[in-house]
Design a protein around this motif. Structure first.
Motif, PDB file in Angstrom:
ATOM      1  N   HIS A  57      22.068 -25.117 -24.177  1.00  0.00           N
ATOM      2  CA  HIS A  57      20.616 -25.972 -23.753  1.00  0.00           C
ATOM      3  C   HIS A  57      20.920 -27.500 -24.490  1.00  0.00           C
ATOM      4  O   HIS A  57      20.111 -28.337 -24.335  1.00  0.00           O
ATOM      5  CB  HIS A  57      19.709 -25.222 -25.010  1.00  0.00           C
ATOM      6  CG  HIS A  57      19.300 -23.993 -24.383  1.00  0.00           C
ATOM      7  ND1 HIS A  57      19.983 -22.940 -25.070  1.00  0.00           N
ATOM      8  CD2 HIS A  57      18.275 -23.542 -23.623  1.00  0.00           C
ATOM      9  CE1 HIS A  57      19.403 -21.802 -24.582  1.00  0.00           C
ATOM     10  NE2 HIS A  57      18.453 -22.275 -23.761  1.00  0.00           N
ATOM     11  N   LYS A  71      13.242 -31.801 -30.924  1.00  0.00           N
ATOM     12  CA  LYS A  71      13.071 -30.971 -29.783  1.00  0.00           C
ATOM     13  C   LYS A  71      12.987 -29.396 -30.036  1.00  0.00           C
ATOM     14  O   LYS A  71      12.314 -28.614 -29.402  1.00  0.00           O
ATOM     15  CB  LYS A  71      14.043 -30.983 -28.654  1.00  0.00           C
ATOM     16  CG  LYS A  71      14.099 -30.574 -27.229  1.00  0.00           C
ATOM     17  CD  LYS A  71      15.206 -30.919 -26.393  1.00  0.00           C
ATOM     18  CE  LYS A  71      15.194 -30.311 -25.128  1.00  0.00           C
ATOM     19  NZ  LYS A  71      15.789 -31.012 -23.900  1.00  0.00           N
ATOM     20  N   VAL A  75       9.712 -27.421 -28.177  1.00  0.00           N
ATOM     21  CA  VAL A  75       9.507 -26.514 -27.314  1.00  0.00           C
ATOM     22  C   VAL A  75       8.796 -25.242 -27.662  1.00  0.00           C
ATOM     23  O   VAL A  75       8.289 -24.342 -26.605  1.00  0.00           O
ATOM     24  CB  VAL A  75      11.091 -26.053 -26.824  1.00  0.00           C
ATOM     25  CG1 VAL A  75      11.837 -27.414 -26.390  1.00  0.00           C
ATOM     26  CG2 VAL A  75      11.965 -25.370 -27.706  1.00  0.00           C
ATOM     27  N   SER A 171      12.397 -35.470 -17.472  1.00  0.00           N
ATOM     28  CA  SER A 171      13.385 -34.701 -18.419  1.00  0.00           C
ATOM     29  C   SER A 171      14.722 -34.441 -17.582  1.00  0.00           C
ATOM     30  O   SER A 171      15.961 -34.958 -17.909  1.00  0.00           O
ATOM     31  CB  SER A 171      12.816 -33.564 -18.932  1.00  0.00           C
ATOM     32  OG  SER A 171      13.843 -33.136 -19.741  1.00  0.00           O
ATOM     33  N   HIS A 217      13.810 -36.428 -22.194  1.00  0.00           N
ATOM     34  CA  HIS A 217      14.737 -35.156 -22.172  1.00  0.00           C
ATOM     35  C   HIS A 217      14.787 -34.826 -23.883  1.00  0.00           C
ATOM     36  O   HIS A 217      14.950 -33.615 -24.200  1.00  0.00           O
ATOM     37  CB  HIS A 217      16.005 -35.403 -21.504  1.00  0.00           C
ATOM     38  CG  HIS A 217      16.801 -34.260 -21.400  1.00  0.00           C
ATOM     39  ND1 HIS A 217      16.384 -32.980 -20.741  1.00  0.00           N
ATOM     40  CD2 HIS A 217      18.135 -33.832 -22.409  1.00  0.00           C
ATOM     41  CE1 HIS A 217      17.635 -32.290 -21.054  1.00  0.00           C
ATOM     42  NE2 HIS A 217      18.214 -32.639 -21.893  1.00  0.00           N
ATOM     43  N   SER A 243       8.792 -25.366 -18.625  1.00  0.00           N
ATOM     44  CA  SER A 243       9.917 -25.482 -19.490  1.00  0.00           C
ATOM     45  C   SER A 243      11.126 -25.312 -18.227  1.00  0.00           C
ATOM     46  O   SER A 243      12.135 -25.976 -18.485  1.00  0.00           O
ATOM     47  CB  SER A 243      10.008 -24.549 -20.375  1.00  0.00           C
ATOM     48  OG  SER A 243       9.748 -23.074 -19.815  1.00  0.00           O
ATOM     49  N   GLU A 294      11.963 -28.553 -18.334  1.00  0.00           N
ATOM     50  CA  GLU A 294      12.122 -29.278 -19.589  1.00  0.00           C
ATOM     51  C   GLU A 294      11.126 -30.340 -19.644  1.00  0.00           C
ATOM     52  O   GLU A 294      11.272 -31.422 -20.587  1.00  0.00           O
ATOM     53  CB  GLU A 294      13.186 -29.639 -20.309  1.00  0.00           C
ATOM     54  CG  GLU A 294      14.233 -28.453 -20.524  1.00  0.00           C
ATOM     55  CD  GLU A 294      15.394 -28.627 -21.456  1.00  0.00           C
ATOM     56  OE1 GLU A 294      15.235 -28.119 -22.442  1.00  0.00           O
ATOM     57  OE2 GLU A 294      16.454 -29.396 -20.946  1.00  0.00           O
ATOM     58  N   TYR A 296       7.834 -29.975 -20.357  1.00  0.00           N
ATOM     59  CA  TYR A 296       7.039 -29.441 -21.059  1.00  0.00           C
ATOM     60  C   TYR A 296       5.520 -30.137 -21.057  1.00  0.00           C
ATOM     61  O   TYR A 296       4.662 -30.304 -22.187  1.00  0.00           O
ATOM     62  CB  TYR A 296       7.485 -29.741 -22.720  1.00  0.00           C
ATOM     63  CG  TYR A 296       8.595 -28.929 -22.757  1.00  0.00           C
ATOM     64  CD1 TYR A 296       8.661 -27.514 -23.120  1.00  0.00           C
ATOM     65  CD2 TYR A 296      10.119 -29.525 -22.929  1.00  0.00           C
ATOM     66  CE1 TYR A 296       9.900 -26.932 -23.203  1.00  0.00           C
ATOM     67  CE2 TYR A 296      11.233 -28.737 -23.042  1.00  0.00           C
ATOM     68  CZ  TYR A 296      11.020 -27.408 -22.789  1.00  0.00           C
ATOM     69  OH  TYR A 296      12.108 -26.638 -23.264  1.00  0.00           O
TER      70      TYR A 296
END
Ligand code: ADP
Ligand code: MG
Length: 356
Positions: A57, A71, A75, A171, A217, A243, A294, A296
């Motif tokens: 990740h 982050k 998330v 991202s 990102h 995501s 990602e 979000y």
């Protein structure tokens, strides 16, 4: 300072000092065997957890610890936002390899705390272990929501319109820039410079398109307030946070709601930064927006009768398609031609998502 100089309990003591202050609903926070929490009797508890693994990740070559903490919190709060809830508490479990310093863990918690603070969320506990290889970060977020305001993935109906907040693809494009080493002369943001810039400027206005994509990102912003407004409006029939990527996450709504969808290829919102860098990236902008993960942002559906009310919320929303009664996901171009869209986001085990 080495973590071994401080020991497990010394490190937990530091984390405790950095933890946001106890809220009135935290009866017992960090320090006992378990936290004790109070929620309003009329609210339901939301619980979610996410695992972040070094090399899967994130890569410590291009993220600073402050951003990583930010982050890791973001998330998880994004998942609470996608249910229409208010994030209240977080727990963090870390597996820490040798070579990581006390200062780095402290920076991680500073970033974590900064994100939590902006949403009134409290760190109430966790676990700390050594890891033989790589840094492991597991975050659990707890939130609350009025039972009748919960928005699941299963409520989309044929005829519903599909909306998305913000812009998509930044991202994934930012990750590509980081991976391909464009933290270079061209961007004016070298890796080290980027790290210190992120540390000092936090979320101040981006200095270049490169910086804007990279920042999205490394330091995504969970759409908690927007999710709450959407939930309280009572307009959304289904919602998910993005995501894994638009095509992948929309397919999850479709699978769980047993419907299909048509996406307007030209309707997907792109940021100015992504548009500006289009020719310089490996793929066209639409690829990052459809398949990149990602972001979000929130993806939700609403019946046609609620569209006016949704618009009156004055959120940065774009209508990007329509829920259909079939089971396929398709992309419609500007001339009305349809082609099947395969869910193409990230799958940890390399499996292909079922396309019905
Ligand atoms: P136990 O052995 O009973 O699980 P620990 O000694 O692991 O307790 O933890 C002591 C306290 O510190 C607990 O309240 C726990 O929730 C908290 N804690 C441990 N590690 C972390 C961490 N990484 N972040 C936040 N809280 C932590
Ligand atoms: Mg423990």
């Amino acid at each position: 300072m080495k973590i071994s100089d401080l020991g497990e309990f010394g490190l937990i003591g530091r984390i405790q000092k950095l933890a946001p202050r106890k809220s009135s609903s935290t009866l017992i926070g960090i320090g006992d065997d378990a936290a004790a929490l109070k929620l309003p009797a009329s609210h339901t508890l939301l619980a979610t957890t996410d695992l972040l693994i070094e090399g899967v990740h994130f890569d410590l070559a291009y993220t600073d610890f402050h951003s990583l903490g930010w982050k890791a919190a973001a998330v998880n709060l994004s998942d609470i936002a996608a249910m229409g809830g208010i994030p209240r508490f977080c727990l963090t479990a870390l597996g820490i390899p040798t070579g990581i310093s006390v200062e780095q863990i402290t920076e991680f918690y500073r970033g974590f705390k900064a994100l939590l603070k902006s949403h009134g969320t409290t760190l109430i506990g966790g676990d700390t272990c050594s890891s033989r290889k790589g840094l492991f970060i597991s975050v659990t977020a707890l939130g609350e929501v009025e039972p009748r305001r919960i928005i699941t993935r299963a409520g989309a109906r044929p005829g519903d319109r599909i909306f998305v907040t913000g812009t998509l693809g930044d991202s994934a494009a930012g990750l590509e820039l980081l991976e391909s080493g464009v933290r270079s002369q061209e961007s004016g943001v070298r890796s080290k410079k980027l790290k210190s810039a992120l540390r000092t400027t936090r979320l101040s206005s981006p200095k270049s398109s490169h910086f804007a994509l990279i920042e999205r990102h490394l330091r995504p912003v969970p759409r908690v307030e927007w999710g709450r407004k959407i939930a309280l409006s009572g307009c959304a029939s289904a919602m998910i946070d993005l995501s894994d990527g638009l095509s992948s996450d929309l397919s999850r709504i479709c699978e769980q709601s047993r419907v299909g969808a048509e996406l307007l290829a030209n309707g997907i919102p792109l940021s100015d930064a992504l548009r500006k860098l289009t020719g310089k990236l490996a793929k066209p902008a639409a690829h990052y927006a459809l398949s990149g993960g990602e972001d979000y942002e929130l993806l939700f559906t609403a019946p046609p009768g609620k569209v006016k009310k949704i618009r009156s919320l004055k959120l940065p929303l774009t209508e990007i398609g329509l829920i259909t009664s079939g089971k396929t996901l398709s992309l419609v171009d500007s001339r009305g031609r349809k082609k099947t869209l395969r869910p193409s986001g990230y799958d940890h085990f390399g499996g292909r998502r079922a396309v019905k």
